[in-house]
Design a protein around this motif. Structure first.
Motif, PDB file in Angstrom:
ATOM      1  N   VAL A 131      12.160   2.162  -5.826  1.00  0.00           N
ATOM      2  CA  VAL A 131      11.870   2.677  -4.490  1.00  0.00           C
ATOM      3  C   VAL A 131      10.381   2.520  -4.219  1.00  0.00           C
ATOM      4  CG1 VAL A 131      11.872   4.695  -2.966  1.00  0.00           C
ATOM      5  CG2 VAL A 131      13.771   4.329  -4.554  1.00  0.00           C
ATOM      6  N   VAL A 132      10.060   1.967  -3.078  1.00  0.00           N
ATOM      7  CA  VAL A 132       8.676   1.825  -2.629  1.00  0.00           C
ATOM      8  C   VAL A 132       8.560   2.518  -1.276  1.00  0.00           C
ATOM      9  CG1 VAL A 132       6.778   0.243  -2.130  1.00  0.00           C
ATOM     10  CG2 VAL A 132       8.551  -0.428  -3.779  1.00  0.00           C
ATOM     11  N   SER A 133       7.629   3.459  -1.154  1.00  0.00           N
ATOM     12  CA  SER A 133       7.443   4.192   0.099  1.00  0.00           C
ATOM     13  C   SER A 133       6.058   3.892   0.659  1.00  0.00           C
ATOM     14  CB  SER A 133       7.600   5.699  -0.127  1.00  0.00           C
ATOM     15  OG  SER A 133       8.918   5.999  -0.549  1.00  0.00           O
ATOM     16  N   VAL A 134       6.014   3.363   1.866  1.00  0.00           N
ATOM     17  CA  VAL A 134       4.763   2.995   2.532  1.00  0.00           C
ATOM     18  C   VAL A 134       4.658   3.784   3.841  1.00  0.00           C
ATOM     19  CG1 VAL A 134       3.448   1.128   3.595  1.00  0.00           C
ATOM     20  CG2 VAL A 134       4.771   0.701   1.503  1.00  0.00           C
ATOM     21  N   ARG A 135       3.544   4.450   4.034  1.00  0.00           N
ATOM     22  CA  ARG A 135       3.287   5.299   5.190  1.00  0.00           C
ATOM     23  C   ARG A 135       4.432   6.282   5.435  1.00  0.00           C
ATOM     24  NH1 ARG A 135       1.053   0.438   6.178  1.00  0.00           N
ATOM     25  NH2 ARG A 135       2.920  -0.441   7.113  1.00  0.00           N
ATOM     26  N   PRO A 136       4.708   7.152   4.454  1.00  0.00           N
ATOM     27  CA  PRO A 136       5.831   8.085   4.579  1.00  0.00           C
ATOM     28  C   PRO A 136       5.682   9.085   5.715  1.00  0.00           C
ATOM     29  CG  PRO A 136       4.501   8.606   2.657  1.00  0.00           C
ATOM     30  CD  PRO A 136       4.021   7.286   3.153  1.00  0.00           C
ATOM     31  N   GLN A 137       4.460   9.310   6.188  1.00  0.00           N
ATOM     32  CA  GLN A 137       4.254  10.266   7.274  1.00  0.00           C
ATOM     33  C   GLN A 137       4.336   9.620   8.654  1.00  0.00           C
ATOM     34  OE1 GLN A 137       4.273  13.367   6.348  1.00  0.00           O
ATOM     35  NE2 GLN A 137       4.305  12.630   4.230  1.00  0.00           N
ATOM     36  N   ALA A 138       4.579   8.308   8.710  1.00  0.00           N
ATOM     37  CA  ALA A 138       4.640   7.625   9.998  1.00  0.00           C
ATOM     38  C   ALA A 138       5.774   8.185  10.849  1.00  0.00           C
ATOM     39  CB  ALA A 138       4.817   6.127   9.796  1.00  0.00           C
ATOM     40  N   GLU A 139       5.543   8.230  12.159  1.00  0.00           N
ATOM     41  CA  GLU A 139       6.555   8.758  13.069  1.00  0.00           C
ATOM     42  C   GLU A 139       7.773   7.842  13.137  1.00  0.00           C
ATOM     43  OE1 GLU A 139       6.984   9.887  17.838  1.00  0.00           O
ATOM     44  OE2 GLU A 139       4.998   9.692  16.916  1.00  0.00           O
ATOM     45  N   ARG A 140       7.551   6.536  13.038  1.00  0.00           N
ATOM     46  CA  ARG A 140       8.630   5.560  13.115  1.00  0.00           C
ATOM     47  C   ARG A 140       8.683   4.798  11.805  1.00  0.00           C
ATOM     48  NH1 ARG A 140       7.378   1.674  16.183  1.00  0.00           N
ATOM     49  NH2 ARG A 140       9.412   1.106  17.031  1.00  0.00           N
TER      50      ARG A 140
ATOM     51  N   LEU B  61      14.230  -0.097  -0.975  1.00  0.00           N
ATOM     52  CA  LEU B  61      15.131   0.279  -2.064  1.00  0.00           C
ATOM     53  C   LEU B  61      15.727  -0.972  -2.667  1.00  0.00           C
ATOM     54  CD1 LEU B  61      16.941   2.126  -3.800  1.00  0.00           C
ATOM     55  CD2 LEU B  61      18.556   2.183  -1.883  1.00  0.00           C
ATOM     56  N   VAL B  62      15.546  -1.147  -3.965  1.00  0.00           N
ATOM     57  CA  VAL B  62      16.197  -2.231  -4.707  1.00  0.00           C
ATOM     58  C   VAL B  62      17.044  -1.560  -5.780  1.00  0.00           C
ATOM     59  CG1 VAL B  62      15.909  -4.342  -6.034  1.00  0.00           C
ATOM     60  CG2 VAL B  62      14.234  -3.762  -4.268  1.00  0.00           C
TER      61      VAL B  62
ATOM     62  N   SER C 167      26.167   4.557  -8.211  1.00  0.00           N
ATOM     63  CA  SER C 167      25.083   5.364  -8.768  1.00  0.00           C
ATOM     64  C   SER C 167      23.872   5.434  -7.856  1.00  0.00           C
ATOM     65  CB  SER C 167      24.657   4.824 -10.141  1.00  0.00           C
ATOM     66  OG  SER C 167      23.785   3.719 -10.024  1.00  0.00           O
ATOM     67  N   SER C 168      23.910   4.711  -6.739  1.00  0.00           N
ATOM     68  CA  SER C 168      22.788   4.722  -5.796  1.00  0.00           C
ATOM     69  C   SER C 168      23.203   5.140  -4.394  1.00  0.00           C
ATOM     70  CB  SER C 168      22.122   3.334  -5.739  1.00  0.00           C
ATOM     71  OG  SER C 168      23.051   2.336  -5.346  1.00  0.00           O
ATOM     72  N   ALA C 169      24.468   5.502  -4.186  1.00  0.00           N
ATOM     73  CA  ALA C 169      24.955   5.824  -2.839  1.00  0.00           C
ATOM     74  C   ALA C 169      24.190   6.983  -2.225  1.00  0.00           C
ATOM     75  CB  ALA C 169      26.453   6.132  -2.882  1.00  0.00           C
ATOM     76  N   ALA C 170      23.970   8.039  -2.995  1.00  0.00           N
ATOM     77  CA  ALA C 170      23.243   9.199  -2.460  1.00  0.00           C
ATOM     78  C   ALA C 170      21.798   8.831  -2.162  1.00  0.00           C
ATOM     79  CB  ALA C 170      23.317  10.364  -3.442  1.00  0.00           C
ATOM     80  N   LEU C 171      21.208   7.983  -2.988  1.00  0.00           N
ATOM     81  CA  LEU C 171      19.833   7.535  -2.767  1.00  0.00           C
ATOM     82  C   LEU C 171      19.745   6.714  -1.478  1.00  0.00           C
ATOM     83  CD1 LEU C 171      16.934   7.358  -3.879  1.00  0.00           C
ATOM     84  CD2 LEU C 171      17.674   5.358  -5.204  1.00  0.00           C
ATOM     85  N   ILE C 172      20.706   5.826  -1.269  1.00  0.00           N
ATOM     86  CA  ILE C 172      20.737   5.028  -0.038  1.00  0.00           C
ATOM     87  C   ILE C 172      20.814   5.947   1.178  1.00  0.00           C
ATOM     88  CG2 ILE C 172      22.116   3.401   1.323  1.00  0.00           C
ATOM     89  CD1 ILE C 172      23.036   2.185  -1.356  1.00  0.00           C
ATOM     90  N   ALA C 173      21.727   6.915   1.137  1.00  0.00           N
ATOM     91  CA  ALA C 173      21.905   7.817   2.274  1.00  0.00           C
ATOM     92  C   ALA C 173      20.640   8.632   2.538  1.00  0.00           C
ATOM     93  CB  ALA C 173      23.094   8.743   2.030  1.00  0.00           C
ATOM     94  N   GLY C 174      20.003   9.099   1.477  1.00  0.00           N
ATOM     95  CA  GLY C 174      18.792   9.895   1.647  1.00  0.00           C
ATOM     96  C   GLY C 174      17.652   9.095   2.245  1.00  0.00           C
ATOM     97  N   LEU C 175      17.483   7.857   1.791  1.00  0.00           N
ATOM     98  CA  LEU C 175      16.394   7.026   2.294  1.00  0.00           C
ATOM     99  C   LEU C 175      16.684   6.492   3.694  1.00  0.00           C
ATOM    100  CD1 LEU C 175      15.528   5.006  -0.946  1.00  0.00           C
ATOM    101  CD2 LEU C 175      14.145   6.806   0.123  1.00  0.00           C
TER     102      LEU C 175
ATOM    103  N   PRO D  13       0.809  -1.221   0.000  1.00  0.00           N
ATOM    104  CA  PRO D  13       0.000   0.000   0.000  1.00  0.00           C
ATOM    105  C   PRO D  13       0.843   1.271   0.000  1.00  0.00           C
ATOM    106  CG  PRO D  13       0.144  -0.853   2.215  1.00  0.00           C
ATOM    107  CD  PRO D  13       0.878  -1.832   1.348  1.00  0.00           C
ATOM    108  N   GLY D  14       1.661   1.434  -1.019  1.00  0.00           N
ATOM    109  CA  GLY D  14       2.530   2.599  -1.063  1.00  0.00           C
ATOM    110  C   GLY D  14       2.827   3.038  -2.484  1.00  0.00           C
ATOM    111  N   ASP D  15       3.664   4.032  -2.590  1.00  0.00           N
ATOM    112  CA  ASP D  15       4.074   4.593  -3.874  1.00  0.00           C
ATOM    113  C   ASP D  15       5.260   3.808  -4.416  1.00  0.00           C
ATOM    114  OD1 ASP D  15       4.353   6.710  -5.962  1.00  0.00           O
ATOM    115  OD2 ASP D  15       6.239   7.095  -4.897  1.00  0.00           O
ATOM    116  N   VAL D  16       5.163   3.355  -5.659  1.00  0.00           N
ATOM    117  CA  VAL D  16       6.233   2.613  -6.325  1.00  0.00           C
ATOM    118  C   VAL D  16       6.795   3.483  -7.436  1.00  0.00           C
ATOM    119  CG1 VAL D  16       6.854   0.533  -7.609  1.00  0.00           C
ATOM    120  CG2 VAL D  16       5.096   0.416  -5.833  1.00  0.00           C
ATOM    121  N   ARG D  17       8.098   3.687  -7.442  1.00  0.00           N
ATOM    122  CA  ARG D  17       8.695   4.521  -8.486  1.00  0.00           C
ATOM    123  C   ARG D  17      10.066   3.994  -8.871  1.00  0.00           C
ATOM    124  NH1 ARG D  17       9.485   7.062  -3.603  1.00  0.00           N
ATOM    125  NH2 ARG D  17      11.480   8.145  -3.256  1.00  0.00           N
ATOM    126  N   LEU D  18      10.501   4.337 -10.079  1.00  0.00           N
ATOM    127  CA  LEU D  18      11.834   4.004 -10.559  1.00  0.00           C
ATOM    128  C   LEU D  18      12.657   5.287 -10.613  1.00  0.00           C
ATOM    129  CD1 LEU D  18      10.967   1.448 -13.379  1.00  0.00           C
ATOM    130  CD2 LEU D  18      11.876   0.960 -11.102  1.00  0.00           C
TER     131      LEU D  18
END
Length: 402
Positions: free
Chosen positions: A85-94, A157-158, A168-176, A55-60
């Motif tokens: 990248v799949v984001s589920v409940r991005p507003q969750a506190e934890r 993150l896959v 090519s994904s190091a910055a993405l890993i750090a951000g997520l 139940p989340g956003d799926v994007r490439l």
């Protein structure tokens, strides 16, 4: 499974091996070697469809630019596949992060392309353990977790370039990974199902040595032999080895015909420091060696590369996460231990962000990175249950909450 509550047993009961195995076989049939961009695109599309059940956003996400030294000593851009990248409940506190990779070490022309069964439980095939099976069981574990009505949020993150260092994904890993409660990474388990504990760092380097051509018979003294200079540097680098620091000069490219003093050589080497302090000390030594070789051989030397996988130390948060996971495993009848290992993975990058991470949550198997790679099928549903239970307990108990 005496340690499970009734609610936990109900949560895990629907997890079945057959659909996880079906995904594994389907995905292993796609060649997704890191340089096979078309195969990676097909794999990413297949994964996006599968992970859309969550139940989340799926994007490439497009890869960040990466350059590599080519055989002529020039920097060339390296093409990579997109990252899922799949984001589920991005507003969750934890929130937590789960990571894996879609690329394998087998290029499209490699003869190892198909799966076969060695026995009823042993699936021989490219990427089955590392890590098409891990991705499949991660998805099954998340799907089971979602049936519990959770409040815990997460990112998946896959990436498409883990096997070549995740540049090519190091910055993405750090951000997520930023501000995450914990991280689970689906590298295959160590032999016997052990979990990886501490890991060294790793850096890949290319040293471009530019000398001067001359006739090898008439006037060799006018030349500056780049191959000899590169060989001298390789020997100096090899002599740096000590406890906690591995240096491996791996390849020298370049050279010239036998009757010509070679004016170009490219030395490739890998360095693995156990601590940040050793990494800094080694870099100082390398810089000094480059200066010495430059002066002694009268050549120009250009150093490319850095420690892109920081050393992974074990902090209190990681100990707590392992305690939670090992208790869950024991309650499932999957007792486990962990030990230090010499390999590296995206868990290094995540740990460097200050996030507790266990990075061998994937399938059991062996002989990875070889034509003998195999997967133990009974680990698929077992590890999927472990994933679901760990996330459920993190959600319900908040053991690792700050």
């Amino acid at each position: 499974m005496a340690g499970l509550t009734g609610a936990e047993q109900e949560l895990l009961a629907p997890v079945a091996r057959a659909p996880i195995l079906a995904h594994t076989l389907d995905w292993a049939a796609i060649n997704s070697g890191t340089a096979h961009v078309e195969g990676l695109a097909a794999m990413a599309a297949r994964l996006a469809d599968a992970f859309a059940i969550l139940p989340g956003d799926v994007r490439l996400v497009d890869p960040a630019p990466v350059e590599k030294v080519d055989a002529q000593g020039r920097l060339r851009e390296v093409v990579h596949g997109r990252h899922l990248v799949v984001s589920v409940r991005p507003q969750a506190e934890r929130r937590v992060i789960l990571t894996g990779h879609m690329d394998t070490v087998y290029p499209r022309e490699h003869p190892f392309q198909t799966c076969d069964w060695l026995d009823d439980n042993t699936l021989h095939g490219p990427g089955t353990a590392d890590m098409k099976g891990g991705l499949a069981l991660m998805l099954a574990g998340l799907a089971a977790f979602e049936r519990s009505g959770p409040t815990l949020g997460y990112d998946v993150l896959v990436n498409s370039d883990e096997e070549t260092g995740s540049l090519s994904s190091a910055a993405l890993i750090a951000g997520l990974a930023k501000d995450k409660l914990a991280a689970l990474t689906y590298e295959p388990a160590l032999p016997g199902g052990q979990m990886a504990r501490a890991r060294p760092g790793s850096g890949n380097y290319a040293v471009v040595v530019q000398g001067r051509s001359a006739h090898a018979g008439r006037n060799p003294e006018d030349g500056r032999n780049a191959v000899v200079a590169a060989g001298d540097l390789a020997l100096r680098l090899a002599a740096m080895r000590r406890p906690g620091l591995s240096v491996n000069p791996a390849r020298i490219e370049g050279g010239a015909p036998n009757n010509t003093v070679p004016d170009l050589a490219i030395l490739h080497f890998n360095m693995r420091p156990a601590t940040p302090e050793l990494a800094a000390e080694a870099q100082t030594l390398i810089d000094a060696m480059v200066a010495e070789v430059t002066a002694i051989h009268d050549v120009h030397v250009h150093l490319h590369g850095h420690v892109s996988r920081p050393p992974k130390a074990i902090a209190a948060g990681t100990e707590a996460l392992y305690g939670l996971v090992s208790k869950a495993a024991a309650d499932l009848g999957q007792p486990m231990s962990w030990k230090d290992t010499g390999g590296v993975c995206d868990g290094n990058n995540i740990a460097a962000c200050g996030v507790p991470v266990l990075d061998t949550m994937g399938a059991l198997g062996g002989a990875i990175h070889s034509p003998d790679e195999f997967l133990l099928a009974d680990s698929l549903d077992a590890r999927a249950r472990l994933t679901a239970l760990v996330l459920h307990r993190l959600d319900r108990t908040g053991v690792l909450a700050a």
